[in-house]
Design a protein around this motif. Sequence first.
Motif, PDB file in Angstrom:
ATOM      1  N   UNK A 167       0.853  -1.194   0.000  1.00 21.15           N
ATOM      2  CA  UNK A 167       0.000   0.000   0.000  1.00 21.15           C
ATOM      3  C   UNK A 167       0.888   1.244   0.000  1.00 21.15           C
ATOM      4  N   UNK A 168       0.252   2.388  -0.045  1.00 24.86           N
ATOM      5  CA  UNK A 168       0.991   3.643  -0.037  1.00 24.86           C
ATOM      6  C   UNK A 168       1.238   4.138  -1.437  1.00 24.86           C
ATOM      7  N   UNK A 169       0.732   5.333  -1.757  1.00 28.26           N
ATOM      8  CA  UNK A 169       0.865   5.867  -3.103  1.00 28.26           C
ATOM      9  C   UNK A 169      -0.379   5.585  -3.926  1.00 28.26           C
ATOM     10  N   UNK A 170      -0.435   6.186  -5.092  1.00 27.41           N
ATOM     11  CA  UNK A 170      -1.666   6.147  -5.886  1.00 27.41           C
ATOM     12  C   UNK A 170      -1.948   4.767  -6.477  1.00 27.41           C
ATOM     13  N   UNK A 171      -0.916   3.919  -6.679  1.00 26.28           N
ATOM     14  CA  UNK A 171      -1.161   2.615  -7.298  1.00 26.28           C
ATOM     15  C   UNK A 171      -1.946   1.677  -6.400  1.00 26.28           C
ATOM     16  N   UNK A 172      -1.892   1.883  -5.090  1.00 29.62           N
ATOM     17  CA  UNK A 172      -2.602   1.009  -4.162  1.00 29.62           C
ATOM     18  C   UNK A 172      -3.839   1.632  -3.564  1.00 29.62           C
ATOM     19  N   UNK A 173      -4.314   2.746  -4.116  1.00 25.26           N
ATOM     20  CA  UNK A 173      -5.498   3.426  -3.582  1.00 25.26           C
ATOM     21  C   UNK A 173      -6.771   2.770  -4.109  1.00 25.26           C
ATOM     22  N   UNK A 174      -7.708   2.436  -3.231  1.00 27.28           N
ATOM     23  CA  UNK A 174      -8.956   1.814  -3.677  1.00 27.28           C
ATOM     24  C   UNK A 174      -9.699   2.609  -4.747  1.00 27.28           C
ATOM     25  N   UNK A 175      -9.696   3.931  -4.657  1.00 26.32           N
ATOM     26  CA  UNK A 175     -10.397   4.730  -5.660  1.00 26.32           C
ATOM     27  C   UNK A 175      -9.827   4.525  -7.049  1.00 26.32           C
TER      28      UNK A 175
END
Length: 641
Positions: free
Chosen positions: A448-456
């Motif tokens: 997680x962490x950063x835009x690649x792992x964001x649910x949205x």
Amino acid sequence: MTIIEARLIRNTLAILALGVLWINPNTGRAQAAEDESLAARKAEAKKFFSKRVTPFIKKYCRECHQNRRPTEAGLSFDPALQTPGHAAFSEKWKKSAARVKAHDMPPDGLDQPTDEERQMFAEWLEKVKYLSPKDPGPFVIRRLTKTEYGNTLHDLFGVDPNIVASLPDEVSGEGYLNSLSPLQLEQYLTISQQVLDQALAPEGKPPTKIQKQLFGEPPASVTDVQAAARKMARALARKAYRRPPSKAELEVLLNVFDLGQQNDLSYLASSRLMLKAILVSPQFLFITPAKEIKAEKGIVPLDDYQLASRLSYLLWATMPDEELMALADQGKLHEPAVLKAQVTRMLMDSRSRALFDGFGAQWLKLGNLHDRTFDLEKFPQMTADMRTAMYDEARLFFDSIVRENRSLADFIDSDYTFLNGNLATLYGLEKTVTGPEMRKVKLTNGNRGGILGMPGVLAATSFPNRTSPVNRGVWVLEQVLGDEVPAAPPNVPALEKQDQKQVANLTLRERTELHRADPVCANCHRLLDPIGFGLENFDAIGRWRDQDDNGEAIDASGELPGGKHFSNPRELKTIIAAHNAEFSRNLVERLLAYALCRRLEGYDEIVVDQLMQKIAQDGYRMQTLITAVVTSYPFTHRRIE
């Protein structure tokens, strides 16, 4: 609609018709002298084109893509061979290079370039920009977006910005629309009526606070009416037009006031009519220069008032405040140190959230998250509250990087995010994060962490009922790394068209590999699929999983061009983070295009090179990027007729 209002619309359309002739920029190229370094690179680019690119096009492309026969996809290389550096061909070169790089062109069955020839054609993109003269590009005098219009009405009159809800939604960014139809004018007229009804007291009632500020005290005698009207018109126009009105503009408003007087309207009613005329005028609905410039040269700096508006609508999506207007009055805003200080001040203001709502959400492709369809039997968690939390996580994360002036690398890999109890369930943190309030949360899971792992982001790149490795791969290549991904060939069957009995026991990865066995599909998928499957541990709404829908173990391993291997999202992020220069350039290009309200072309690429040097010297920090864009040549200059 009253007779007076109908005349008001006709007059406004007449003014607009004159304005459109003025709004459309002169397409002539600026002939500014190029410095010695650019001249040398220009000569090198010309030689490279004539010796290497032209033979390549004639050998592999021109047979299908020429003026003498119907061209493939409407693409002809004949004009580009004559003037390769013309701005009109910028997009053509990018798309062509992407197709050649992906082995999508030339088609199978025709002579194929060697890998060295394909690489040479890609290198041409780095040279063609030097054939462009120094030019700030087409100058866009644009209409306020729906959001900007609502915010401006709020700042002027204190009304709810949602008073503009009846207007159709618009896509902000490159290519703002400048059209204004009679139907739209009627909508603006209706909204202006609602605004005035809320902001002004009815005839005979005590004036509101806003009313006193706008109209001042009524004249003591009939002889003072014209003088009072002129003073009021000048003050109203200055606020609404975001600049002092010209003499001609002032006379137009006084004519509207006189129209009311001639129809036996009171001073207040005539003033109200004049204010309504202001609210449907091109000068209010468009961001216009302070004055017409008469000069022999084709490029001039923006006047300080227009610079104030351009800056304010970029960072705040609303009109300039008193501090910006005061600096414009003093003629100081264009000074680099002053302009930089204003950028810093404005980014610290809560109104700077507009930069995410306008630019950030568009970049991350989250703008339609609330309207996306999901299979609610499979994903009952995708409620309106969950979607809002997904959007707010990305917004707060973006804001933190802006306000804390963090490195752009933090967009790719960071150790924190923003969650509430609802969103925390997707992270598996529901025991430690509870309640509806969004708050900053430390992350210990490297995936997680950063835009690649964001649910949205993960939800926005999925299908309603499953993940899409292809969509996610395209998103990473285009939105993160700035690559041009060719469109899929026509008539390529979707995975759902596969024989369901044949694929019943296959994983999504195996089904996709079966799909890419088709040589038509293989070239693009060999790059897209590894990235997409590297994120396959995240389901369609961003929850972590170790097994797919068939109960099979997720295989998130892959190899990228250059021999880079990874086995999970954390390792994929590490590889992508190593491409910080490509990511940063992509973000610079996107923000500059958004700020200029148009596609980048020609000399813009040289400007991007210069901006990259500036932000690299400061560790690729976000505020440095924004300041560099705002102080750049195309942002602070314009062509004139």
